[in-house]
Structures are given as C-alpha cells and as structure tokens.
Scaffold this motif. Structure first.
Motif, PDB file in Angstrom:
ATOM      1  N   MET A  43       0.851  -1.187   0.000  1.00 52.59           N
ATOM      2  CA  MET A  43       0.000   0.000   0.000  1.00 52.59           C
ATOM      3  C   MET A  43       0.888   1.238   0.000  1.00 52.59           C
ATOM      4  SD  MET A  43      -3.200  -0.864   2.496  1.00 52.59           S
ATOM      5  CE  MET A  43      -2.406  -1.901   3.715  1.00 52.59           C
ATOM      6  N   THR A  44       0.555   2.177  -0.873  1.00 53.49           N
ATOM      7  CA  THR A  44       1.349   3.390  -1.022  1.00 53.49           C
ATOM      8  C   THR A  44       0.400   4.578  -1.151  1.00 53.49           C
ATOM      9  OG1 THR A  44       3.064   2.151  -2.193  1.00 53.49           O
ATOM     10  CG2 THR A  44       3.094   4.539  -2.444  1.00 53.49           C
ATOM     11  N   SER A  45       0.566   5.550  -0.281  1.00 54.65           N
ATOM     12  CA  SER A  45      -0.284   6.744  -0.349  1.00 54.65           C
ATOM     13  C   SER A  45       0.310   7.728  -1.336  1.00 54.65           C
ATOM     14  CB  SER A  45      -0.422   7.377   1.036  1.00 54.65           C
ATOM     15  OG  SER A  45      -1.110   6.480   1.886  1.00 54.65           O
ATOM     16  N   VAL A  46      -0.564   8.252  -2.193  1.00 52.57           N
ATOM     17  CA  VAL A  46      -0.139   9.167  -3.250  1.00 52.57           C
ATOM     18  C   VAL A  46      -1.035  10.398  -3.269  1.00 52.57           C
ATOM     19  CG1 VAL A  46       0.804   7.331  -4.717  1.00 52.57           C
ATOM     20  CG2 VAL A  46      -1.583   8.036  -5.012  1.00 52.57           C
ATOM     21  N   GLU A  47      -0.526  11.422  -3.904  1.00 51.93           N
ATOM     22  CA  GLU A  47      -1.326  12.600  -4.209  1.00 51.93           C
ATOM     23  C   GLU A  47      -1.040  12.966  -5.648  1.00 51.93           C
ATOM     24  OE1 GLU A  47      -0.157  15.601  -1.442  1.00 51.93           O
ATOM     25  OE2 GLU A  47       1.967  15.302  -1.817  1.00 51.93           O
ATOM     26  N   GLY A  48      -1.980  13.654  -6.273  1.00 52.76           N
ATOM     27  CA  GLY A  48      -1.785  14.013  -7.660  1.00 52.76           C
ATOM     28  C   GLY A  48      -3.061  14.495  -8.288  1.00 52.76           C
ATOM     29  N   THR A  49      -3.184  14.225  -9.589  1.00 48.52           N
ATOM     30  CA  THR A  49      -4.392  14.624 -10.313  1.00 48.52           C
ATOM     31  C   THR A  49      -4.979  13.426 -11.038  1.00 48.52           C
ATOM     32  OG1 THR A  49      -3.120  15.303 -12.260  1.00 48.52           O
ATOM     33  CG2 THR A  49      -3.640  17.024 -10.632  1.00 48.52           C
ATOM     34  N   PHE A  50      -6.305  13.411 -11.068  1.00 51.92           N
ATOM     35  CA  PHE A  50      -7.092  12.393 -11.755  1.00 51.92           C
ATOM     36  C   PHE A  50      -7.926  13.162 -12.770  1.00 51.92           C
ATOM     37  CE2 PHE A  50     -11.174  10.228 -12.170  1.00 51.92           C
ATOM     38  CZ  PHE A  50     -10.806   8.912 -12.373  1.00 51.92           C
ATOM     39  N   ILE A  91       0.706  11.155 -10.458  1.00 48.11           N
ATOM     40  CA  ILE A  91       0.761  10.861  -9.028  1.00 48.11           C
ATOM     41  C   ILE A  91       2.194  10.968  -8.524  1.00 48.11           C
ATOM     42  CG2 ILE A  91      -1.265   9.349  -9.046  1.00 48.11           C
ATOM     43  CD1 ILE A  91       0.712   6.945  -8.969  1.00 48.11           C
ATOM     44  N   ALA A  92       2.328  11.139  -7.220  1.00 46.69           N
ATOM     45  CA  ALA A  92       3.618  11.086  -6.537  1.00 46.69           C
ATOM     46  C   ALA A  92       3.367  10.559  -5.130  1.00 46.69           C
ATOM     47  CB  ALA A  92       4.266  12.471  -6.486  1.00 46.69           C
ATOM     48  N   PRO A  93       4.315   9.803  -4.592  1.00 45.17           N
ATOM     49  CA  PRO A  93       4.149   9.332  -3.215  1.00 45.17           C
ATOM     50  C   PRO A  93       4.035  10.522  -2.259  1.00 45.17           C
ATOM     51  CG  PRO A  93       5.969   8.200  -4.288  1.00 45.17           C
ATOM     52  CD  PRO A  93       5.549   9.316  -5.198  1.00 45.17           C
ATOM     53  N   MET A  94       3.176  10.394  -1.263  1.00 50.99           N
ATOM     54  CA  MET A  94       3.021  11.455  -0.272  1.00 50.99           C
ATOM     55  C   MET A  94       4.266  11.492   0.607  1.00 50.99           C
ATOM     56  SD  MET A  94      -1.007  11.115   0.710  1.00 50.99           S
ATOM     57  CE  MET A  94      -1.030  12.567   1.731  1.00 50.99           C
ATOM     58  N   ALA A  95       4.687  12.701   0.955  1.00 53.85           N
ATOM     59  CA  ALA A  95       5.873  12.861   1.793  1.00 53.85           C
ATOM     60  C   ALA A  95       5.646  12.290   3.185  1.00 53.85           C
ATOM     61  CB  ALA A  95       6.254  14.337   1.875  1.00 53.85           C
ATOM     62  N   VAL A  96       4.429  12.437   3.707  1.00 47.61           N
ATOM     63  CA  VAL A  96       4.091  11.935   5.029  1.00 47.61           C
ATOM     64  C   VAL A  96       2.890  11.011   4.884  1.00 47.61           C
ATOM     65  CG1 VAL A  96       3.321  12.554   7.349  1.00 47.61           C
ATOM     66  CG2 VAL A  96       4.951  14.029   6.146  1.00 47.61           C
ATOM     67  N   GLU A  97       3.045   9.787   5.379  1.00 52.81           N
ATOM     68  CA  GLU A  97       1.957   8.808   5.303  1.00 52.81           C
ATOM     69  C   GLU A  97       0.792   9.273   6.176  1.00 52.81           C
ATOM     70  OE1 GLU A  97       0.205   5.564   3.754  1.00 52.81           O
ATOM     71  OE2 GLU A  97       2.271   6.102   3.308  1.00 52.81           O
ATOM     72  N   PRO A  98      -0.431   9.316   5.630  1.00 51.57           N
ATOM     73  CA  PRO A  98      -1.566   9.748   6.439  1.00 51.57           C
ATOM     74  C   PRO A  98      -1.907   8.734   7.527  1.00 51.57           C
ATOM     75  CG  PRO A  98      -2.296   9.036   4.267  1.00 51.57           C
ATOM     76  CD  PRO A  98      -0.800   8.993   4.257  1.00 51.57           C
ATOM     77  N   GLU A  99      -2.469   9.240   8.591  1.00 50.93           N
ATOM     78  CA  GLU A  99      -2.866   8.392   9.715  1.00 50.93           C
ATOM     79  C   GLU A  99      -4.078   7.554   9.319  1.00 50.93           C
ATOM     80  OE1 GLU A  99      -2.077   6.715  13.041  1.00 50.93           O
ATOM     81  OE2 GLU A  99      -0.874   8.434  12.422  1.00 50.93           O
ATOM     82  N   PRO A 100      -4.031   6.236   9.524  1.00 51.59           N
ATOM     83  CA  PRO A 100      -5.185   5.404   9.176  1.00 51.59           C
ATOM     84  C   PRO A 100      -6.329   5.593  10.171  1.00 51.59           C
ATOM     85  CG  PRO A 100      -3.524   4.064  10.252  1.00 51.59           C
ATOM     86  CD  PRO A 100      -2.934   5.442  10.077  1.00 51.59           C
ATOM     87  N   THR A 101      -7.535   5.310   9.726  1.00 51.94           N
ATOM     88  CA  THR A 101      -8.705   5.328  10.607  1.00 51.94           C
ATOM     89  C   THR A 101      -8.729   4.018  11.383  1.00 51.94           C
ATOM     90  OG1 THR A 101      -9.895   6.696   9.029  1.00 51.94           O
ATOM     91  CG2 THR A 101     -11.210   5.512  10.670  1.00 51.94           C
ATOM     92  N   VAL A 102      -8.761   4.141  12.705  1.00 51.41           N
ATOM     93  CA  VAL A 102      -8.765   2.956  13.560  1.00 51.41           C
ATOM     94  C   VAL A 102     -10.210   2.498  13.738  1.00 51.41           C
ATOM     95  CG1 VAL A 102      -8.133   2.006  15.822  1.00 51.41           C
ATOM     96  CG2 VAL A 102      -6.694   3.770  14.744  1.00 51.41           C
ATOM     97  N   ARG A 128       0.741   0.931  11.760  1.00 52.66           N
ATOM     98  CA  ARG A 128      -0.651   0.888  12.215  1.00 52.66           C
ATOM     99  C   ARG A 128      -1.574   0.454  11.074  1.00 52.66           C
ATOM    100  NH1 ARG A 128       1.071   5.290  15.649  1.00 52.66           N
ATOM    101  NH2 ARG A 128       0.680   6.806  14.007  1.00 52.66           N
ATOM    102  N   ARG A 129      -1.327   0.978   9.882  1.00 52.04           N
ATOM    103  CA  ARG A 129      -2.132   0.605   8.721  1.00 52.04           C
ATOM    104  C   ARG A 129      -2.021  -0.890   8.441  1.00 52.04           C
ATOM    105  NH1 ARG A 129      -0.048   3.137   3.535  1.00 52.04           N
ATOM    106  NH2 ARG A 129       1.373   1.406   3.747  1.00 52.04           N
TER     107      ARG A 129
END
Length: 183
Positions: A43-50, A91-102, A128-129
């Motif tokens: 799993m890899t978190s990314v940001e970008g445009t769709f 897309i690009a990998p996010m610099a900081v992995e977002p916190e998962p919902t517990v 945690r993820r």
C-alpha cells in the motif's frame, strides 16, 4: 526497477467492479511501468491529479506486482469521466503517510489494554495501517475478533509489526484488484 518520488504520469481505463452489485465506486489498475516507479509494492499513499482533479489516496497492491486505485463517485463526477473512459493521472508518493482510521472495535480493545495502547501510539502510520489491514482482511467476524485479540497481545509484548504479513500480496494472495464487471 527505478523508484522515484517525482510525478508519475500514465493513462488507464476506468472500470466498474463486478462486486458488490450496484457499487457507486469504480477503479483502475496502474500500468506496470507506472507502478514500478513507486517506492513499494505494498500500500502506497499518493497525491496528484485524476483527469485534472486533485486527489489523495492509498493505492492497494494488486497481488501481481502492481497497484490499483479505488475511485469514489465524487472524484469521478468532479473529473467528468465515466466508467470505460481512459483517464490521465499524475501521481507522486506522499511525503508523510496519512494516519489510518482505527476501527471502533480495535480502538475499544486498545483502550482496554494499556500496554498495547502505549506501543500502538509509538508505531508509524504504516505499521498501524498494516495491523489494521491484517485485522480487517479476515472474512469472518470470528477471525476479526481473534486477530484483534492477537494484535493486542503482540503489541503488549512489544511486537511492532504484523508478523509474516505479505504487504504486496504476491506470495500470500492477500491483496488483489477487484474483478471488472462485464460491460
């Protein structure tokens, strides 16, 4: 295999999942060459445009060495694309992995086990993820309950990672892209 943190541009067809019937979301599978540029097969978190619309998401491994993206109805509609269209993404990998919902049941179990909760609070978002995914990937309620208990026990004993968890799905077949509906 070249890994990058630079923008990765590609096009992929937008597909409708066969299950669940009537799903409002759609998905796409990244081309192998685009996926190979990501920093991990897991799993890899990314940001970008769709299709020009900004988004953030966590790509799931497809179990074949690539990744897939779940596209919620709102993003699809704001981008003005339909299932069957070929969509341009950057897309690009996010610099900081977002916190998962517990999940609530895990949160409750951690609150009842101070030693497990203490170590949980020290873990990285990725760790945690992984624990959350291992717990929620069980198909039966009993499996999930057992995995929550195991997680708390292992955390209380100092284990920081879900043991023997194939984060790519290649070896365990724990991950796969949805099956596309016949159109």
């Amino acid at each position: 295999m070249t890994k990058t943190t630079a923008r990765i541009a590609f096009k992929a067809p937008l597909l409708r999942p066969a299950e669940p019937k009537g799903a409002t979301w759609s998905f796409l599978v990244l081309p192998t060459a685009a996926s190979a540029k990501l920093p991990a097969r897991s799993m890899t978190s990314v940001e970008g445009t769709f299709a020009g619309q900004p988004f953030q998401a966590t790509l799931e491994p497809d179990g074949q060495g690539s990744h897939w993206l779940k596209v919620e109805k709102g993003l699809r509609e704001s981008a003005g694309v339909d299932v069957g269209d070929t969509v341009a993404l950057e897309i690009a990998p996010m610099a900081v992995e977002p916190e998962p919902t517990v999940p609530a049941d895990l949160r409750k179990a951690l609150n009842e086990n101070p030693a497990a909760k203490a170590l949980w609070s020290e873990l990285t978002a990725v760790a945690r993820r992984d624990w959350i995914h291992w717990i929620t990937s069980g198909k039966k309620a009993e499996t999930r309950e057992r995995r929550i208990a195991t997680t708390c026990d292992k955390l209380a004993c100092g284990q920081r990672r879900a043991c023997c968890f194939d984060r790519s799905g290649i070896y365990s077949k724990a991950f796969s892209a949805p099956v596309a509906a016949a159109e």
